[in-house]
Enzyme design. Structure first.
Site, PDB file in Angstrom:
ATOM      1  N   GLY A  10       0.800  -1.213   0.000  1.00 34.06           N
ATOM      2  CA  GLY A  10       0.000   0.000   0.000  1.00 34.06           C
ATOM      3  C   GLY A  10       0.835   1.265   0.000  1.00 34.06           C
ATOM      4  N   PHE A  11       0.179   2.347   0.324  1.00 33.53           N
ATOM      5  CA  PHE A  11       0.734   3.693   0.225  1.00 33.53           C
ATOM      6  C   PHE A  11       1.936   3.885   1.156  1.00 33.53           C
ATOM      7  CE2 PHE A  11      -0.383   8.230   1.758  1.00 33.53           C
ATOM      8  CZ  PHE A  11       0.628   8.790   1.010  1.00 33.53           C
ATOM      9  N   ILE A  12       1.688   3.893   2.453  1.00 35.16           N
ATOM     10  CA  ILE A  12       2.774   4.119   3.408  1.00 35.16           C
ATOM     11  C   ILE A  12       3.728   2.927   3.415  1.00 35.16           C
ATOM     12  CG2 ILE A  12       3.333   4.502   5.844  1.00 35.16           C
ATOM     13  CD1 ILE A  12       0.638   5.896   6.149  1.00 35.16           C
ATOM     14  N   TYR A 157     -14.488   2.448  12.124  1.00 40.47           N
ATOM     15  CA  TYR A 157     -13.066   2.457  11.761  1.00 40.47           C
ATOM     16  C   TYR A 157     -12.225   2.952  12.937  1.00 40.47           C
ATOM     17  CZ  TYR A 157      -8.678   4.233   9.913  1.00 40.47           C
ATOM     18  OH  TYR A 157      -7.342   4.519   9.732  1.00 40.47           O
ATOM     19  N   LYS A 161      -9.402   0.881  15.359  1.00 44.10           N
ATOM     20  CA  LYS A 161      -8.022   1.288  15.599  1.00 44.10           C
ATOM     21  C   LYS A 161      -7.742   1.444  17.093  1.00 44.10           C
ATOM     22  CE  LYS A 161      -6.184   1.453  11.524  1.00 44.10           C
ATOM     23  NZ  LYS A 161      -5.050   0.563  11.190  1.00 44.10           N
TER      24      LYS A 161
END
Length: 350
Positions: A10-12, A157, A161
């Site tokens: 993914g992105f990070i 969400y 977390k």
């Protein structure tokens, strides 16, 4: 360092993999290439990391699989004997979680438990685990937000977390290893998910379409350029000690939505029309990171101003995903653009 990055396609995660390889780490990416957005974009990220590893002669392996697969995790830990784990896998997004809260429970909470259970079975040499959390855990509390504020999630969400953080704290006590939860604040930049606000705003503005704005244009967000976020993540991974830590990774400089759109318009050299919509449930009216702890303990100093970060992102979009193609076609061609991009200096300078 032998590093496992879950969600590393993914992105990070893909940026973190590149940084780890540059520092001489052996890297394994575990990612199921979930279809929350086009898997071809994630595959392109993997190919970029793979080619960078080959050029550097560094150890790299990509494994496609679900982080909740205990047998797969057992095999990976037994074979690679990881010393560090960056657990970035999970389902993102406030609005989708309102419709499918069970999926977020299973992906974000059960996924975190599965990683720690694998460490409990096979991770005798693991020194530090970093778990991706989110600024969403703070809810609508007044900012700036310090890490010692109690969680007040407004969406499934955010709740997932916050729960993952509590499991991470529990396993740190059980296993006696270093565990760090990182609360990311609206990370943006090259390779970001196409469903994220800045990506959507940019795509619509380049297509000459108005930008949908949910709620007040004076709502404030703390935006973090991906290079800054990854430097902070790497520092957290390298932190010594068998302790539990929580850090905010933000800019510490929130801006209004209007300021963001104005800055994007300057970077794109065009006016941007707005399509005002009612506020979206689950969204906090403002986010604001107090980064004192990360600055003092990690040496974290975000150095990319918003407009500079937007300029890097727009340059990446224009080179890798040219305007005028449909989203699906752009995704299918992403791998070719990545390979072309390696033949000259990348626009974002990384």
């Amino acid at each position: 360092m032998r590093l496992l990055i879950t969600g590393g396609a993914g992105f990070i995660g893909s940026h973190l993999a590149e940084r780890a390889l540059a520092h001489g780490a052996e890297v394994v990416i575990l990612d199921n290439l979930a279809a929350n957005y086009d898997p071809a974009l994630k595959q392109a990220n993997v190919e970029l990391v793979r080619m960078r590893a080959a050029r550097a002669g560094a150890g790299f392996r990509f494994v496609r699989g679900d982080v909740r697969n205990g047998e797969l995790l057992d095999r990976l830990f037994a074979r690679h004997r990881f010393t560090h784990v960056a657990h970035l896998a999970g389902l993102p997004g406030v609005r989708p979680s309102l419709a499918e809260p069970r999926r977020y429970l299973e992906a974000n909470v059960a996924g975190t438990v599965a990683v720690f259970e694998a460490i409990r079975r096979h991770g005798a040499g693991v020194e530090r685990v970093v778990v991706a959390s989110s600024s969403s855990v703070y809810g609508a509390q007044p900012g700036p937000w310090r890490e010692d504020l109690p969680p007040a999630p407004l969406s499934p969400y955010a709740a997932s977390k916050a729960a993952a953080e509590q499991f991470a704290r529990t396993y740190q006590r059980m296993l006696g290893i270093g565990v760090t939860c990182l609360r990311y604040f609206t990370v943006y930049g090259p390779r970001q998910r196409p469903d994220m606000a800045i990506a959507r705003f940019t795509a619509r503005a380049l297509a000459g379409q108005p930008i949908p704005v949910f709620g007040d244009v004076h709502s404030r967000r703390d935006y973090t350029e991906v290079g800054d976020a990854v430097r902070g993540t790497w520092a957290a991974l390298c932190e010594p000690g068998a302790d539990f830590q929580v850090y905010n990774l933000g800019s510490g400089r929130p801006v209004t939505l209007k300021e963001l759109i104005d800055a994007l318009g300057r970077v794109l050299h065009r006016p941007i029309a707005l399509d005002l919509q009612p506020p979206s449930p689950g969204d906090a009216p403002a986010t604001w990171a107090d980064i004192t702890r990360a600055r003092q303990r990690l040496g974290y100093h975000p150095r990319t101003a918003l407009e500079e970060g937007l300029r890097r992102y727009v340059g990446w979009v224009r080179w890798h995903l040219p305007v005028g193609r449909g989203e699906g076609r752009a995704a299918r061609g992403a791998g070719n653009h990545v390979r072309r991009g390696l033949q000259r200096r990348e626009t974002n300078g990384r």
